[in-house]
Scaffold this active site. Sequence first.
Site, PDB file in Angstrom:
ATOM      1  N   SER A   1      -4.182   3.243 -10.256  1.00 49.64           N
ATOM      2  CA  SER A   1      -3.281   2.154 -10.904  1.00 49.64           C
ATOM      3  C   SER A   1      -3.638   0.651  -9.983  1.00 49.64           C
ATOM      4  CB  SER A   1      -1.845   2.184 -10.743  1.00 49.64           C
ATOM      5  OG  SER A   1      -1.444   2.253  -9.436  1.00 49.64           O
TER       6      SER A   1
ATOM      7  N   SER B   1      -4.075   6.049  -6.394  1.00 52.95           N
ATOM      8  CA  SER B   1      -4.222   4.570  -7.126  1.00 52.95           C
ATOM      9  C   SER B   1      -4.974   3.540  -5.806  1.00 52.95           C
ATOM     10  CB  SER B   1      -2.755   4.210  -7.524  1.00 52.95           C
ATOM     11  OG  SER B   1      -2.587   4.911  -8.558  1.00 52.95           O
TER      12      SER B   1
ATOM     13  N   LYS C   1      -1.680  -6.328  -4.956  1.00 57.50           N
ATOM     14  CA  LYS C   1      -1.047  -5.574  -6.105  1.00 57.50           C
ATOM     15  C   LYS C   1       0.097  -6.158  -6.742  1.00 57.50           C
ATOM     16  CE  LYS C   1      -0.894  -0.737  -7.776  1.00 57.50           C
ATOM     17  NZ  LYS C   1      -0.745   0.654  -7.485  1.00 57.50           N
TER      18      LYS C   1
END
Lengths: 493, 477
Positions: free
Chosen positions: A158, A182, A83
């Site tokens: 996310s 997330s 990420k």
Amino acid sequence: MPAFQALNRLSAHELAARIAAGRATATAAVRDCLERIEKTDRRLNAFVRVDREEALEEAGRIDRELAAGRNPGPLAGVPVALKDLFCVKGREVTCCSRILEGFISPYDATVARKLKDAGAVILGSTNMDEFAMGSSTENSARGPARNPWDLERVPGGSSGGSAAALAADQTVAAFGTDTGGSVRQPAAFCGVAGLKPTYGRVSRYGLVAYASSLDQAGPFGKDVEDLALLLEVIAGHDPRDATSAPEPVPRYRDFLQADPASLTLGLPSRDTLKGMDREVAAAFRAAVDTYAALGAKFVEVELSSLEYAVACYYIVSTAEASSNLARFDGIRYGRRAPGVADLLELFEKSRAEGFGEEVKRRVLLGTYVLSAGYYEAYYGRALRIRRLIKNDFDSALAGCDCVILPTAPIPAFRLGEKIDDPLQMYLTDLFTISINLAGVPAVSINCGFTGGGLPVGLQLVAAPFREDNLIRAAALFEGATAHHLKKPALDDR
Amino acid sequence: MSEFETVIGLEVHVQLKTRSKLFCDCPVDWGGEPNSRVCPVCLGLPGTLPVLNRKSVELGVRAALALNCRIAPFSQFHRKNYFYPDMAKNYQVSQYDLPLSADGFVEIPREEGSLRVGLARAHLEEDTGKLVHFAAEGFSGVDFNRSGVPLLEIVTRPDLRSPEDAYDYLKVLRNLLRTVEVSDCDMEKGSFRCDANVSLRLSGSEKLGVKTEVKNMNSFRAVERALSYEVSRQAELIRSGGAVVQETRLYDAASQKTFPMRSKEEAHDYRYFPDPDLVPTELDRVWIEEISAALPELPSAKAGRFQRDYELGFYDAGVLTSDPALAEYFETAARACANFKTLSNWITVELMARLKESDTPIESSPVPPEHVSELVGLIDRGVISGKIAKSVFALMCDERKPPSEIVRERGLVQISDESELEKVVEKVIGEHPGPAEDFASGKEKALGFLVGRVMKETRGQANPRLVNEIIRRRLSG
Ligand SMILES: [Zn+2]
């Protein structure tokens, strides 16, 4: 190359075993991933940065190590995607925000260093909601990522880019962070496995912070064995993180074989689970039936404080975020607003131009709840509710190995469907948020599909530092079902 | 009695003498190239986390014990949020409602009874960076060498009643902190900083007046002067029917006045909240007791001992124990000396005047303590006169030689040979029959003149006590 031979389709443990046995090379694995990214990412937008040259160079180095008879580690040659908030030395880290454009990290996050030390090859950075604030990866300065099962739908968030990249076989393993769901929610939306460790289990050093008391890095895997393997690599005490735990890291792969009769699952009351999509509810009931058929025992658990979790979360997380994000001011790194007259204008314009809507909304909310005169009414009270939620989980988990919950109340929704209604968006995290507030570990695995072919996630929650129980329970389910083997029909053209 | 009573409270920041910064491994030092002692943590780079340096806690505890503070078994760091470019994170990590220690006091020794100054708290916090302005080039830079350096903030209660009290408090505080070796307390190097809150109230009133905060004072004298100015400014303002405005004022050393700071930087809501990156600090009682047991003798106890063991007066003992290095100097000298009173005089008067002239700390004194003891011995044994001793001392400072060597080299040994002195006395009487007759007829004053002439004849080397005796014997026969 025929699809069945493509190394990017393998799970991490299968690929690592092949490479270690000399039946595949790191370079070939990386090439297969890069080729897949090339072919699919224009549609998915899962990656925001692909470090092609660095990855191939690193893969070559690992192949030479192996050829020389050395062991570069348990993930030797396994391509991974991170990420866009994991700091990796010499690489740009932006959190998918304009304000961090051009920031090159001078250091490695502890997780990144551990992955490198284990022989993993970092392919690049994946798309995310700006500063991890969101549940759909639509709040990204780099445009939304898409769900490989239905390109009109979101991959969740996310860490949506990591989940989508893994589901689409663009990578063999991926990592995200989980502050309110997330990792688990995008795992559920994309039909892969995702694990949020106990708070303190994995070092936060080098992860750009959203909400420090909730953030945890976690792995995405193609199966439960991958989660166990990846967690073994990244977990452990870090002297650079005062909140990281000293507990020793067990060999989680030792818990893949479990006796169903020794497993007790906590089932929340019907009331707790209200508001679920009909098809999600059906898949969840089917999962409960599967466990029952395998011989697992069930107890009912009370999680009545759950209804305050969303409100509590949006006070605690935004308060911390308002302070954590203060350092992004255009002075020392990242993007600075041009043409400003004085210092105040430099701060204001850099932040006004650099942050997106959702980030601004949360920074404002967090600033408000910490303000003089409001602190007790909001932040102080939220901390007390957080304590109640923790107590709820403590007592629920005292009587069972895992609490079983849906991961999200709905399957992946359409792009744009909820973006203008933040409250509706926040409710998609209903079942995941409380776990972060309680600091306990949880895993999401695929437990079936809707009629429209969208994956549904099953969530298992364990007591602090009992990730072994998560692995046991998840592996048991996976061994009895084949949902995780199904791949999205992304054509390669 | 004045119509107003002055009320002063001081906030002192001292830099703790640790090797590394409060939350990272960067060294703590002074000077050097800007941004040469920084790392991702103290630069506040994205993703970095603070880890508390245990040594700063230990030094904080040591200081708190010396300041008679109650040590909190459980303390916590908060974030103080505000935007300023000298801060790497736009918040400062400090202690708020759970400080390391609280409720202490410092005693200012006074002959009539010591003055007790209450301390509200002493807590740990990180220092900020420093802005460097390049006026010609039209921009400012930030030096983060200081960012994250451990500070102990010591806050008094409003117990000080005059600028002189404030000055004395600072001296006593610095002495205490140096004695327990937690800080260099060097104002020039910024390791000791002081801000003051000052207000006036009608004498006899209990209610506190409106206060101003005075900053930018770079020496203890500057604190005293700034406060004196501020006290008269406020008094005049009130007398002329005006009102004191609560504000921050900066002291200007050149004009010795205070000026209001731009008010824009005033209205802060710091939004304090517990720093989630740091775990609460829990202190073990046994550990605190170990630190307490290892504390050196504190200045007040030392001053008492000096009065007792060396039979010194209140004042001398106070001066000698006002600085740990000075006290140590005296005690080293005293080991080879029997006349402590004279020794004390030589150190507190001659030596200290000399050091002050050249702005030299006692640690770098050109005269080692043993030489002062030796000098006092030479005087006591009558080898040299007190007068000669002053010149010898000047030579000791300049030539850095022991006094015996200087006396020998220059033939400064006192003349105590009676027959030799009698000859000189005869000569002086012969040359000055007037004063000799005056003395013989009872005018005591004339004796001084005659002794002075003898001393001059012998270039100061005559033993004055002996000269006295000989003249009396000769003229009162
Ligand atoms: Zn540093």
